[in-house]
Write a protein that holds these residues in place. Structure first.
Motif, PDB file in Angstrom:
ATOM      1  N   ILE A  48       0.845  -1.199   0.000  1.00  0.00           N
ATOM      2  CA  ILE A  48       0.000   0.000   0.000  1.00  0.00           C
ATOM      3  C   ILE A  48       0.878   1.245   0.000  1.00  0.00           C
ATOM      4  N   ARG A  49       0.514   2.190  -0.833  1.00  0.00           N
ATOM      5  CA  ARG A  49       1.220   3.473  -0.889  1.00  0.00           C
ATOM      6  C   ARG A  49       0.519   4.438   0.047  1.00  0.00           C
ATOM      7  N   PRO A  50       1.278   5.141   0.908  1.00  0.00           N
ATOM      8  CA  PRO A  50       0.656   6.046   1.880  1.00  0.00           C
ATOM      9  C   PRO A  50       0.099   7.316   1.230  1.00  0.00           C
ATOM     10  N   ILE A  51      -1.111   7.683   1.670  1.00  0.00           N
ATOM     11  CA  ILE A  51      -1.746   8.930   1.256  1.00  0.00           C
ATOM     12  C   ILE A  51      -2.768   9.308   2.326  1.00  0.00           C
ATOM     13  N   THR A  52      -2.906  10.580   2.582  1.00  0.00           N
ATOM     14  CA  THR A  52      -3.888  11.016   3.582  1.00  0.00           C
ATOM     15  C   THR A  52      -5.296  10.899   3.015  1.00  0.00           C
ATOM     16  N   ASP A  53      -6.277  10.810   3.901  1.00  0.00           N
ATOM     17  CA  ASP A  53      -7.672  10.761   3.465  1.00  0.00           C
ATOM     18  C   ASP A  53      -8.082  12.043   2.745  1.00  0.00           C
ATOM     19  N   ILE A  54      -7.559  13.187   3.188  1.00  0.00           N
ATOM     20  CA  ILE A  54      -7.880  14.459   2.526  1.00  0.00           C
ATOM     21  C   ILE A  54      -7.393  14.430   1.078  1.00  0.00           C
ATOM     22  N   ALA A  55      -6.149  14.001   0.871  1.00  0.00           N
ATOM     23  CA  ALA A  55      -5.595  13.965  -0.485  1.00  0.00           C
ATOM     24  C   ALA A  55      -6.277  12.897  -1.339  1.00  0.00           C
ATOM     25  N   HIS A  56      -6.638  11.794  -0.732  1.00  0.00           N
ATOM     26  CA  HIS A  56      -7.205  10.656  -1.461  1.00  0.00           C
ATOM     27  C   HIS A  56      -8.709  10.791  -1.703  1.00  0.00           C
ATOM     28  N   TRP A  57      -9.439  11.137  -0.667  1.00  0.00           N
ATOM     29  CA  TRP A  57     -10.899  11.128  -0.717  1.00  0.00           C
ATOM     30  C   TRP A  57     -11.536  12.504  -0.548  1.00  0.00           C
ATOM     31  N   GLY A  58     -10.749  13.490  -0.129  1.00  0.00           N
ATOM     32  CA  GLY A  58     -11.296  14.827   0.102  1.00  0.00           C
ATOM     33  C   GLY A  58     -12.062  14.950   1.401  1.00  0.00           C
ATOM     34  N   VAL A  59     -11.857  14.002   2.326  1.00  0.00           N
ATOM     35  CA  VAL A  59     -12.492  14.035   3.645  1.00  0.00           C
ATOM     36  C   VAL A  59     -11.429  13.772   4.711  1.00  0.00           C
ATOM     37  N   ASP A  60     -11.752  14.175   5.950  1.00  0.00           N
ATOM     38  CA  ASP A  60     -10.791  14.000   7.036  1.00  0.00           C
ATOM     39  C   ASP A  60     -10.555  12.547   7.426  1.00  0.00           C
ATOM     40  N   ASP A  61     -11.600  11.717   7.365  1.00  0.00           N
ATOM     41  CA  ASP A  61     -11.471  10.348   7.868  1.00  0.00           C
ATOM     42  C   ASP A  61     -12.311   9.399   7.022  1.00  0.00           C
ATOM     43  N   GLU A  67      -8.369  -0.615  -1.859  1.00  0.00           N
ATOM     44  CA  GLU A  67      -8.531  -1.415  -3.071  1.00  0.00           C
ATOM     45  C   GLU A  67      -7.803  -0.836  -4.282  1.00  0.00           C
ATOM     46  N   ASP A  68      -7.482   0.455  -4.235  1.00  0.00           N
ATOM     47  CA  ASP A  68      -6.727   1.064  -5.334  1.00  0.00           C
ATOM     48  C   ASP A  68      -5.228   1.112  -5.031  1.00  0.00           C
ATOM     49  N   GLY A  69      -4.807   0.494  -3.908  1.00  0.00           N
ATOM     50  CA  GLY A  69      -3.399   0.444  -3.560  1.00  0.00           C
ATOM     51  C   GLY A  69      -2.902   1.622  -2.745  1.00  0.00           C
ATOM     52  N   TYR A  70      -3.804   2.533  -2.368  1.00  0.00           N
ATOM     53  CA  TYR A  70      -3.446   3.702  -1.581  1.00  0.00           C
ATOM     54  C   TYR A  70      -4.269   3.736  -0.304  1.00  0.00           C
ATOM     55  N   GLY A  71      -3.673   4.272   0.774  1.00  0.00           N
ATOM     56  CA  GLY A  71      -4.428   4.389   2.008  1.00  0.00           C
ATOM     57  C   GLY A  71      -3.626   5.029   3.111  1.00  0.00           C
ATOM     58  N   PRO A 175      11.916  -8.759  13.059  1.00  0.00           N
ATOM     59  CA  PRO A 175      12.451  -7.984  11.946  1.00  0.00           C
ATOM     60  C   PRO A 175      12.835  -6.587  12.423  1.00  0.00           C
ATOM     61  N   ARG A 176      13.761  -5.963  11.726  1.00  0.00           N
ATOM     62  CA  ARG A 176      14.170  -4.610  12.078  1.00  0.00           C
ATOM     63  C   ARG A 176      13.051  -3.624  11.750  1.00  0.00           C
ATOM     64  N   PRO A 177      12.825  -2.616  12.621  1.00  0.00           N
ATOM     65  CA  PRO A 177      11.812  -1.604  12.320  1.00  0.00           C
ATOM     66  C   PRO A 177      12.157  -0.850  11.031  1.00  0.00           C
ATOM     67  N   ARG A 178      11.133  -0.508  10.279  1.00  0.00           N
ATOM     68  CA  ARG A 178      11.324   0.237   9.037  1.00  0.00           C
ATOM     69  C   ARG A 178      10.264   1.317   8.992  1.00  0.00           C
ATOM     70  N   LYS A 179      10.694   2.535   8.775  1.00  0.00           N
ATOM     71  CA  LYS A 179       9.750   3.642   8.609  1.00  0.00           C
ATOM     72  C   LYS A 179       9.620   3.929   7.141  1.00  0.00           C
ATOM     73  N   THR A 180       8.383   4.097   6.693  1.00  0.00           N
ATOM     74  CA  THR A 180       8.117   4.454   5.325  1.00  0.00           C
ATOM     75  C   THR A 180       7.957   5.961   5.259  1.00  0.00           C
ATOM     76  N   PRO A 181       8.735   6.642   4.421  1.00  0.00           N
ATOM     77  CA  PRO A 181       8.579   8.101   4.324  1.00  0.00           C
ATOM     78  C   PRO A 181       7.137   8.479   3.972  1.00  0.00           C
ATOM     79  N   GLY A 182       6.616   9.440   4.700  1.00  0.00           N
ATOM     80  CA  GLY A 182       5.267   9.936   4.443  1.00  0.00           C
ATOM     81  C   GLY A 182       4.161   9.061   4.965  1.00  0.00           C
ATOM     82  N   SER A 183       4.503   7.940   5.634  1.00  0.00           N
ATOM     83  CA  SER A 183       3.438   7.058   6.134  1.00  0.00           C
ATOM     84  C   SER A 183       2.911   7.572   7.453  1.00  0.00           C
ATOM     85  N   GLN A 184       1.686   7.086   7.801  1.00  0.00           N
ATOM     86  CA  GLN A 184       1.085   7.452   9.076  1.00  0.00           C
ATOM     87  C   GLN A 184       1.295   6.371  10.071  1.00  0.00           C
TER      88      GLN A 184
END
Length: 184
Positions: A48-61, A67-71, A175-184
């Motif tokens: 899954i590619r990280p994206i905020t709900d505002i950017a993705h759906w235009g709503v806060d939550d 299903e489109d690979g973003y969330g 496993p070693r912790p991994r941070k994804t840039p821009g993820s929540q």
């Protein structure tokens, strides 16, 4: 009271929210269970590619199954939950959980109830941690019936308050912790 996004999600996908009270409330933490948990956690985090709900759906939550690979955070956890149920985990042991993260932001994680303690699957790291080792403030989580949520009273935990690492419990390294840039 459940998180509003959960209520909307359950209205749209009631089959994802039904809890069978005859299912076990915990799973034994075996090496096989650990293997499935780590595989699904890492696989979903990578898929899954990280994206905020505002950017993705235009709503806060907005809660969904990416299903489109973003969330955002809750979408990762809902996909993990769905895949774990498909792998044979009782839905009753998989609890959506609302926390405040290390940056003071609202965040969602998936809590897995085991006989060795509650584990946290998170999109911020591939490592699965005992809830006490995350450093999060725990607000509320899905209850054992699915339709209600329970308050966790803002419990604060940090690595300093942790008990034995999960890796000793299942005799496998974490496993070693991994941070994804821009993820929540």
């Amino acid at each position: 009271m459940p998180v509003p996004g959960w209520i909307r999600f359950c209205k749209q996908r009631p089959e994802e929210c039904v809890i069978d009270s005859s299912e076990p409330a915990m799973v034994p933490l075996t090496p096989q269970v650990w293997e499935v948990l780590t595989h699904i956690n890492q696989q979903v985090n990578a898929a899954i590619r990280p994206i905020t709900d505002i950017a993705h759906w235009g709503v806060d939550d907005h809660w969904g199954l990416a299903e489109d690979g973003y969330g955002d955070c809750e979408d990762y956890q809902l996909v993990k939950r769905k895949q774990l149920v498909s792998a044979g985990f009782p839905r009753r042991v998989l609890r959506m959980t609302a926390v405040i993260d290390e940056g003071g932001e609202p965040h969602a994680v998936l809590m897995v109830r085991t006989d060795r303690g509650d584990l946290i699957l998170d999109n911020k790291r591939d490592a699965i941690l005992p809830w006490r080792q995350t450093g999060y403030v725990y607000l509320q989580r899905e209850g054992s019936t699915g339709s209600t949520w329970v308050s966790l009273g803002g419990t604060v935990n940090s690595p300093a308050t942790a008990f034995a690492p999960v890796s000793r419990i299942v005799r496998q390294p974490l496993p070693r912790p991994r941070k994804t840039p821009g993820s929540q």
